[in-house]
Design a protein around this motif. Structure first.
Motif, PDB file in Angstrom:
ATOM      1  N   ALA A 181       0.395 -12.242   4.879  1.00  0.00           N
ATOM      2  CA  ALA A 181       1.168 -12.386   6.116  1.00  0.00           C
ATOM      3  C   ALA A 181       2.326 -11.394   6.187  1.00  0.00           C
ATOM      4  O   ALA A 181       3.016 -11.319   7.197  1.00  0.00           O
ATOM      5  CB  ALA A 181       1.687 -13.814   6.229  1.00  0.00           C
ATOM      6  N   SER A 182       2.548 -10.635   5.104  1.00  0.00           N
ATOM      7  CA  SER A 182       3.657  -9.678   5.096  1.00  0.00           C
ATOM      8  C   SER A 182       3.133  -8.254   5.173  1.00  0.00           C
ATOM      9  O   SER A 182       1.973  -7.988   4.883  1.00  0.00           O
ATOM     10  CB  SER A 182       4.472  -9.831   3.811  1.00  0.00           C
ATOM     11  OG  SER A 182       5.074 -11.090   3.767  1.00  0.00           O
ATOM     12  N   CYS A 183       4.013  -7.339   5.534  1.00  0.00           N
ATOM     13  CA  CYS A 183       3.636  -5.936   5.679  1.00  0.00           C
ATOM     14  C   CYS A 183       3.341  -5.310   4.313  1.00  0.00           C
ATOM     15  O   CYS A 183       4.213  -5.237   3.449  1.00  0.00           O
ATOM     16  CB  CYS A 183       4.760  -5.180   6.374  1.00  0.00           C
ATOM     17  SG  CYS A 183       4.431  -3.421   6.500  1.00  0.00           S
ATOM     18  N   LEU A 184       2.110  -4.854   4.133  1.00  0.00           N
ATOM     19  CA  LEU A 184       1.714  -4.272   2.850  1.00  0.00           C
ATOM     20  C   LEU A 184       2.465  -2.970   2.579  1.00  0.00           C
ATOM     21  O   LEU A 184       2.754  -2.635   1.430  1.00  0.00           O
ATOM     22  CB  LEU A 184       0.196  -4.013   2.841  1.00  0.00           C
ATOM     23  CG  LEU A 184      -0.383  -3.478   1.532  1.00  0.00           C
ATOM     24  CD1 LEU A 184      -0.218  -4.505   0.401  1.00  0.00           C
ATOM     25  CD2 LEU A 184      -1.853  -3.110   1.698  1.00  0.00           C
ATOM     26  N   ASP A 185       2.788  -2.234   3.633  1.00  0.00           N
ATOM     27  CA  ASP A 185       3.470  -0.949   3.450  1.00  0.00           C
ATOM     28  C   ASP A 185       4.838  -1.127   2.796  1.00  0.00           C
ATOM     29  O   ASP A 185       5.281  -0.274   2.041  1.00  0.00           O
ATOM     30  CB  ASP A 185       3.589  -0.244   4.804  1.00  0.00           C
ATOM     31  CG  ASP A 185       4.026   1.199   4.649  1.00  0.00           C
ATOM     32  OD1 ASP A 185       3.623   1.850   3.655  1.00  0.00           O
ATOM     33  OD2 ASP A 185       4.770   1.687   5.514  1.00  0.00           O
ATOM     34  N   ARG A 186       5.490  -2.235   3.112  1.00  0.00           N
ATOM     35  CA  ARG A 186       6.804  -2.485   2.507  1.00  0.00           C
ATOM     36  C   ARG A 186       6.658  -2.657   0.996  1.00  0.00           C
ATOM     37  O   ARG A 186       7.424  -2.114   0.208  1.00  0.00           O
ATOM     38  CB  ARG A 186       7.436  -3.732   3.138  1.00  0.00           C
ATOM     39  CG  ARG A 186       8.939  -3.753   3.025  1.00  0.00           C
ATOM     40  CD  ARG A 186       9.529  -4.889   3.850  1.00  0.00           C
ATOM     41  NE  ARG A 186       9.100  -4.829   5.246  1.00  0.00           N
ATOM     42  CZ  ARG A 186       8.999  -5.897   6.048  1.00  0.00           C
ATOM     43  NH1 ARG A 186       9.255  -7.097   5.591  1.00  0.00           N
ATOM     44  NH2 ARG A 186       8.620  -5.756   7.296  1.00  0.00           N
ATOM     45  N   LEU A 187       5.645  -3.424   0.566  1.00  0.00           N
ATOM     46  CA  LEU A 187       5.402  -3.635  -0.865  1.00  0.00           C
ATOM     47  C   LEU A 187       5.025  -2.321  -1.542  1.00  0.00           C
ATOM     48  O   LEU A 187       5.538  -1.989  -2.626  1.00  0.00           O
ATOM     49  CB  LEU A 187       4.288  -4.681  -1.057  1.00  0.00           C
ATOM     50  CG  LEU A 187       3.812  -4.909  -2.497  1.00  0.00           C
ATOM     51  CD1 LEU A 187       4.969  -5.367  -3.386  1.00  0.00           C
ATOM     52  CD2 LEU A 187       2.684  -5.938  -2.527  1.00  0.00           C
ATOM     53  N   VAL A 188       4.176  -1.542  -0.901  1.00  0.00           N
ATOM     54  CA  VAL A 188       3.719  -0.282  -1.492  1.00  0.00           C
ATOM     55  C   VAL A 188       4.881   0.712  -1.606  1.00  0.00           C
ATOM     56  O   VAL A 188       4.993   1.443  -2.597  1.00  0.00           O
ATOM     57  CB  VAL A 188       2.541   0.302  -0.678  1.00  0.00           C
ATOM     58  CG1 VAL A 188       2.308   1.766  -1.016  1.00  0.00           C
ATOM     59  CG2 VAL A 188       1.279  -0.521  -0.943  1.00  0.00           C
ATOM     60  N   SER A 189       5.745   0.703  -0.618  1.00  0.00           N
ATOM     61  CA  SER A 189       6.923   1.553  -0.670  1.00  0.00           C
ATOM     62  C   SER A 189       7.764   1.210  -1.903  1.00  0.00           C
ATOM     63  O   SER A 189       8.221   2.100  -2.637  1.00  0.00           O
ATOM     64  CB  SER A 189       7.734   1.346   0.614  1.00  0.00           C
ATOM     65  OG  SER A 189       8.897   2.107   0.576  1.00  0.00           O
ATOM     66  N   HIS A 190       7.936  -0.067  -2.149  1.00  0.00           N
ATOM     67  CA  HIS A 190       8.676  -0.544  -3.327  1.00  0.00           C
ATOM     68  C   HIS A 190       7.966  -0.124  -4.627  1.00  0.00           C
ATOM     69  O   HIS A 190       8.606   0.329  -5.583  1.00  0.00           O
ATOM     70  CB  HIS A 190       8.816  -2.069  -3.262  1.00  0.00           C
ATOM     71  CG  HIS A 190       9.307  -2.694  -4.528  1.00  0.00           C
ATOM     72  ND1 HIS A 190      10.630  -2.656  -4.925  1.00  0.00           N
ATOM     73  CD2 HIS A 190       8.640  -3.351  -5.516  1.00  0.00           C
ATOM     74  CE1 HIS A 190      10.758  -3.268  -6.095  1.00  0.00           C
ATOM     75  NE2 HIS A 190       9.569  -3.707  -6.472  1.00  0.00           N
ATOM     76  N   VAL A 191       6.646  -0.253  -4.630  1.00  0.00           N
ATOM     77  CA  VAL A 191       5.855   0.104  -5.821  1.00  0.00           C
ATOM     78  C   VAL A 191       5.992   1.600  -6.132  1.00  0.00           C
ATOM     79  O   VAL A 191       6.147   2.000  -7.290  1.00  0.00           O
ATOM     80  CB  VAL A 191       4.367  -0.286  -5.612  1.00  0.00           C
ATOM     81  CG1 VAL A 191       3.458   0.436  -6.595  1.00  0.00           C
ATOM     82  CG2 VAL A 191       4.192  -1.795  -5.731  1.00  0.00           C
ATOM     83  N   ILE A 192       5.973   2.421  -5.100  1.00  0.00           N
ATOM     84  CA  ILE A 192       6.089   3.874  -5.303  1.00  0.00           C
ATOM     85  C   ILE A 192       7.460   4.208  -5.888  1.00  0.00           C
ATOM     86  O   ILE A 192       7.568   4.963  -6.858  1.00  0.00           O
ATOM     87  CB  ILE A 192       5.851   4.635  -3.978  1.00  0.00           C
ATOM     88  CG1 ILE A 192       4.382   4.511  -3.558  1.00  0.00           C
ATOM     89  CG2 ILE A 192       6.235   6.111  -4.132  1.00  0.00           C
ATOM     90  CD1 ILE A 192       4.064   5.080  -2.181  1.00  0.00           C
ATOM     91  N   THR A 193       8.493   3.615  -5.312  1.00  0.00           N
ATOM     92  CA  THR A 193       9.855   3.866  -5.807  1.00  0.00           C
ATOM     93  C   THR A 193       9.995   3.429  -7.264  1.00  0.00           C
ATOM     94  O   THR A 193      10.598   4.119  -8.083  1.00  0.00           O
ATOM     95  CB  THR A 193      10.883   3.088  -4.944  1.00  0.00           C
ATOM     96  OG1 THR A 193      10.690   3.456  -3.586  1.00  0.00           O
ATOM     97  CG2 THR A 193      12.297   3.407  -5.377  1.00  0.00           C
ATOM     98  N   THR A 194       9.415   2.288  -7.580  1.00  0.00           N
ATOM     99  CA  THR A 194       9.577   1.707  -8.915  1.00  0.00           C
ATOM    100  C   THR A 194       8.718   2.394  -9.984  1.00  0.00           C
ATOM    101  O   THR A 194       9.167   2.580 -11.105  1.00  0.00           O
ATOM    102  CB  THR A 194       9.220   0.195  -8.875  1.00  0.00           C
ATOM    103  OG1 THR A 194       9.944  -0.417  -7.823  1.00  0.00           O
ATOM    104  CG2 THR A 194       9.543  -0.474 -10.197  1.00  0.00           C
ATOM    105  N   HIS A 195       7.495   2.755  -9.626  1.00  0.00           N
ATOM    106  CA  HIS A 195       6.541   3.215 -10.639  1.00  0.00           C
ATOM    107  C   HIS A 195       6.111   4.666 -10.513  1.00  0.00           C
ATOM    108  O   HIS A 195       5.488   5.213 -11.425  1.00  0.00           O
ATOM    109  CB  HIS A 195       5.285   2.340 -10.613  1.00  0.00           C
ATOM    110  CG  HIS A 195       5.564   0.899 -10.901  1.00  0.00           C
ATOM    111  ND1 HIS A 195       5.683   0.414 -12.182  1.00  0.00           N
ATOM    112  CD2 HIS A 195       5.756  -0.147 -10.076  1.00  0.00           C
ATOM    113  CE1 HIS A 195       5.927  -0.899 -12.131  1.00  0.00           C
ATOM    114  NE2 HIS A 195       5.982  -1.262 -10.854  1.00  0.00           N
TER     115      HIS A 195
END
Ligand SMILES: [Zn+2]
Length: 171
Positions: free
Chosen positions: A152-166
């Motif tokens: 139900a949440s925006c996947l792009d927001r999570l992926v953006s976080h993943v890119i920054t973190t990893h």
């Protein structure tokens, strides 16, 4: 090479159970943007998906391949790229006994090992994203940082976080 692995159903695409028809294809919110973001960062993308509907004979492998061709095409149209898709056709309730047990059905890590071998992927520095605990468990079993996504949440927001973190050292 590092990569991001995704579950398919209810992670990238909408699913109401055993989705296999091209006509039923629908991205989840933020999925095409997320794939474009990964491509823009030169991060390889793979899908690892349990497709027990094949073993249960709800649909055929050919049906699934058609769906996957369409999915890959839609990813390209969105500016992203899905490099490869691993699937597990097995299911504990499969029609034929030889389709019941395996080492690939998530939460097992077999599909990750197969893709890592084929594409020379460094699993320890890769990331898994999926909407089920079995996705997270499978990713962790393969040694990856693993994230539970919310359909139900925006996947792009999570992926953006993943890119920054990893992947902050990616060019
Ligand atoms: Zn399997």
């Amino acid at each position: 090479m590092k990569a991001v692995f995704f579950d398919r159903d209810n992670t990238l695409t909408h699913d109401e159970g055993y989705c296999h028809l091209v006509a039923d294809f629908k991205w989840l919110e933020g999925a095409p943007e997320a794939l474009k973001r990964l491509k823009d960062h030169n991060i390889l993308v793979f899908i690892v998906t349990n497709q027990g509907g094949i073993g249960r004979e709800f649909f055929t492998q050919d049906d699934m391949e058609l769906f996957h061709s369409h999915l890959k095409e839609q990813a390209l149209l969105a500016g992203g790229e899905i490099t490869d898709i691993a699937f597990c056709p097995h299911h504990p309730k499969a029609v034929t006994p030889d389709m019941r047990a395996c080492e690939c059905r998530k939460p097992q890590a077999g599909m990750f090992y197969a893709l890592a071998e084929k594409w020379d992927i460094d699993l320890e520095n890769s990331v898994m994203i999926g909407d089920r605990q079995s996705d997270v468990s499978a990713g962790e079993a393969a040694g990856m940082a693993s994230y539970l996504s919310d359909p139900a949440s925006c996947l792009d927001r999570l992926v953006s976080h993943v890119i920054t973190t990893h992947f902050s050292d990616s060019h």
